[in-house]
Write a protein that holds these residues in place. Structure first.
Motif: not given
Lengths: 285, 331
Positions: B138, B245-246, B249, B125, B121-122, B66, B129
């Motif tokens: 988003t 952002p997705a 994931t 994301r 990973t989170e 990402l 965002q």
């Protein structure tokens, strides 16, 4: 400020309850249960159907969640983890297996319960006001129940024979086996207990915040954060980690109403782990 | 003899991969796109494979991908750089971030490392965002341009993607990057560095006592792993012409692990074989998309129960028979 701290305590107590189950499995078998958040969601859905759908009393629903999840925990150990752990010498296997079970539970929950956010009517209504802090009765009930479960769990581990056996296994599984502990059977008990704790936590939370099938991963990640803060494999660490995360989260939401709270928490966690890799109370890795 | 066999296998593989497949699917842009995606996913998984190779389970590869994707998108859309510069820039940025993050985190072992990389990973994301001045939040960054032409002294090295069939162009670019990535991986594994990496997998403390600079090697491995993710992410985003952002994931991070494991951790080609087998067989089961996570998870559990060493362990590996056999590491 008092309100923020109360909310933090309220969240923290539930978090501690969730982290306890994860810690139990981790210390017993050195398995990181990725499915913990999904088990929590499953517990929530059982309560949703028994209490919200079948209109049975809340405590019956709580019991149903606990028993269902205990059964799921047993099945996990018997059909998945025991065969894999017995044969494999690599840590990766059990971890991937548990990531697989997490995905399985999540997709099954999604298929059977749909993706809607589900809520049920509150168990008790009304609000106390203590010195400017609003304390909803429902939340007080949640805190009380969580606290009760934790105390019961600690007393069980401390003073009963199975509890002693589980602690012996956590310290050294082989020695425990030599001392006549039936480790295979107690491993199943450990899984059942841990899944049950996750299920109870899910069940208690439904009347307040509801449940949906997508929550699981997020809960699992939060649980990992707690365990990393507190230190893996130690009961006091799980409880401390849960409370700390709850209070930080509540403070964060208060000061940063946008989405930055968890970003800050993650960055803080990385710095924290650089200083204390074993968490607050963890054993050396 | 073994060398001849290796060369023969490699050229046969290249023939199928670069000539036969594009020729077979010349009229099916959708299928070609699927194959391109499989290529790039296998490249990203190769990074995870390398982390397995030093005995770490990296659950943050989606996060690195990402970062690479966003880096490329921002370089192209905000700074107006060409795709080719952005591709290299994305790789560079991802590597720098991985080193900064890796220095403290690689001290964590086993489960702890997995837990923290999963959080990465989170983190990626959430960063995508919330840093909305840079990433559009988003809504994501849309309408990325296609890669332009590369010319050296008036000679067109790579044509403008808009002027040719872009599905073919992306297929060949993806295949090229993947071949380059796996060749690099093969080279790393079969070098002195590879031996050092294997020593880390077996026992870090012992390796350290023999004078192996363990912390440095771990960071090198993570940097290579992140480079694959960064380049792969940048390519994927350009192919999709958008990034959200997705885009990568938590679930993707887990899939990368599964791809590696399905192919087998014992062979360099494990990540490649695993990704292609799983991703393509899934594409053939049209209409089961709804059950993709369920089927993947059942495959994952089944693998752990019955085939713990991956597909390439079933028969003697077809590609690269000269690889070192990997023993099961003791924890």
């Amino acid at each position: 400020m008092g309100q923020v701290l109360f909310n933090g305590m309220y969240t923290g107590v539930q978090y501690s309850l969730i982290a306890l189950g994860l810690t139990l499995i981790f210390s017993l078998m050195n398995v990181l249960n990725f499915a913990h958040g999904q088990l929590y969601v499953l517990g929530g859905f059982v309560t949703y159907y028994v209490y919200g759908g079948m209109k049975l009393p809340f405590f019956a629903a709580l019991l149903a969640s606990a028993l269902t999840l205990a059964a799921v925990g047993c099945l996990f150990q018997i059909f998945f983890f025991r065969p894999v752990m017995r044969r494999s010498v690599r840590e990766e296997s059990s971890m991937l297996l548990s990531a697989g079970t997490a995905m399985m539970v999540e997709s099954l929950v999604l298929i059977f319960f749909g993706e809607k956010h589900r809520g049920v009517p509150a168990v008790v209504n009304g609000v106390y006001e203590l010195g400017g802090v609003f304390v909803p009765k429902g939340r007080l009930l949640v805190m009380g129940l969580s606290f009760l479960c934790m105390v019961a769990f600690i007393l069980f581990m401390r003073y009963t024979k199975p509890g002693r056996a589980l602690r012996a296994m956590a310290q050294d599984s082989e020695t425990a086996c030599l001392m006549g502990v039936n480790t295979a059977r107690y491993a199943i008990l450990g899984w059942a207990l841990a899944a049950m704790l996750a299920g109870i936590a899910g069940a208690i939370l439904v009347p307040i915040s509801g449940v949906n099938s997508g929550l699981g991963n997020w809960i699992s990640i939060k649980t990992f954060i707690m365990v990393m803060i507190g230190g893996a494999g130690v009961i006091s660490g799980a409880i401390a980690g849960g409370l700390v995360l709850g209070i930080i989260e509540s403070l964060g939401y208060h000061f940063f109403p946008g989405g930055e709270t968890y970003l800050i928490i993650f960055v803080g966690l990385i710095v924290f782990l650089a200083v204390r890799p074993n968490g607050l109370m963890g054993k050396a890795v | 003899m073994a060398k001849v066999k290796t060369a023969l296998g490699a050229s046969l593989f290249l023939l199928v991969y670069l000539v036969l497949i594009p020729w077979l699917f010349r009229d099916q842009p959708y299928r070609l796109g699927v194959l391109t995606t499989a290529s790039v996913l296998s490249l990203i998984s190769a990074g995870v494979w390398l982390m397995f190779y030093i005995g770490r389970i990296n659950m943050g590869q989606g996060g690195f991908a990402l970062v690479g994707g966003y880096a490329a998108a921002i370089l192209v859309s905000k700074l107006g750089l060409s795709f080719w510069v952005a591709l290299i820039g994305a790789g560079f940025i991802t590597v720098v971030i991985s080193i900064l993050v890796g220095l403290p985190l690689l001290r964590l072992k086993g489960v702890y490392f997995s837990m923290i990389t999963l959080s990465l990973t989170e983190t990626a994301r959430l960063a995508a965002q919330s840093l909305s001045s840079l990433t559009n939040g988003t809504k994501g960054i849309l309408n990325l341009p296609l890669p332009g032409a590369v010319e050296i002294a008036g000679f067109t090295l790579i044509p403008d993607f808009a002027s040719v069939d872009k599905h073919f162009a992306f297929y060949f670019l993806g295949a090229f990057l993947t071949i380059l990535g796996f060749a690099a991986l093969y080279r790393v594994v079969n070098s002195r560095l590879g031996w050092l990496f294997r020593s880390l997998q077996q026992n870090e403390d012992l390796a350290s006592s023999f004078g192996v600079d363990v912390p440095r090697l771990r960071v090198i491995a993570l940097a290579i792993c992140a480079l694959f993710a960064g380049i792969g992410g940048a390519f994927f985003v350009t192919m999709q012409q958008s990034v959200y952002p997705a885009t990568f994931t938590f679930q993707d991070s887990t899939y990368f692990l599964l791809y590696c494991f399905l192919g087998g951790l014992g062979s360099v080609w494990g990540a490649f074989v695993g990704t292609f087998v799983l991703f393509l067989s899934f594409e053939m089961l049209q209409g089961l998309n709804q059950y993709q996570p369920l089927i993947y998870s059942l495959i994952m559990i089944g693998m752990m129960l019955w085939l713990p060493n991956g597909l390439l362990s079933i028969k003697p590996p077809f590609f690269g028979p000269g690889e070192p056999k990997k023993e099961e590491a003791r924890p």
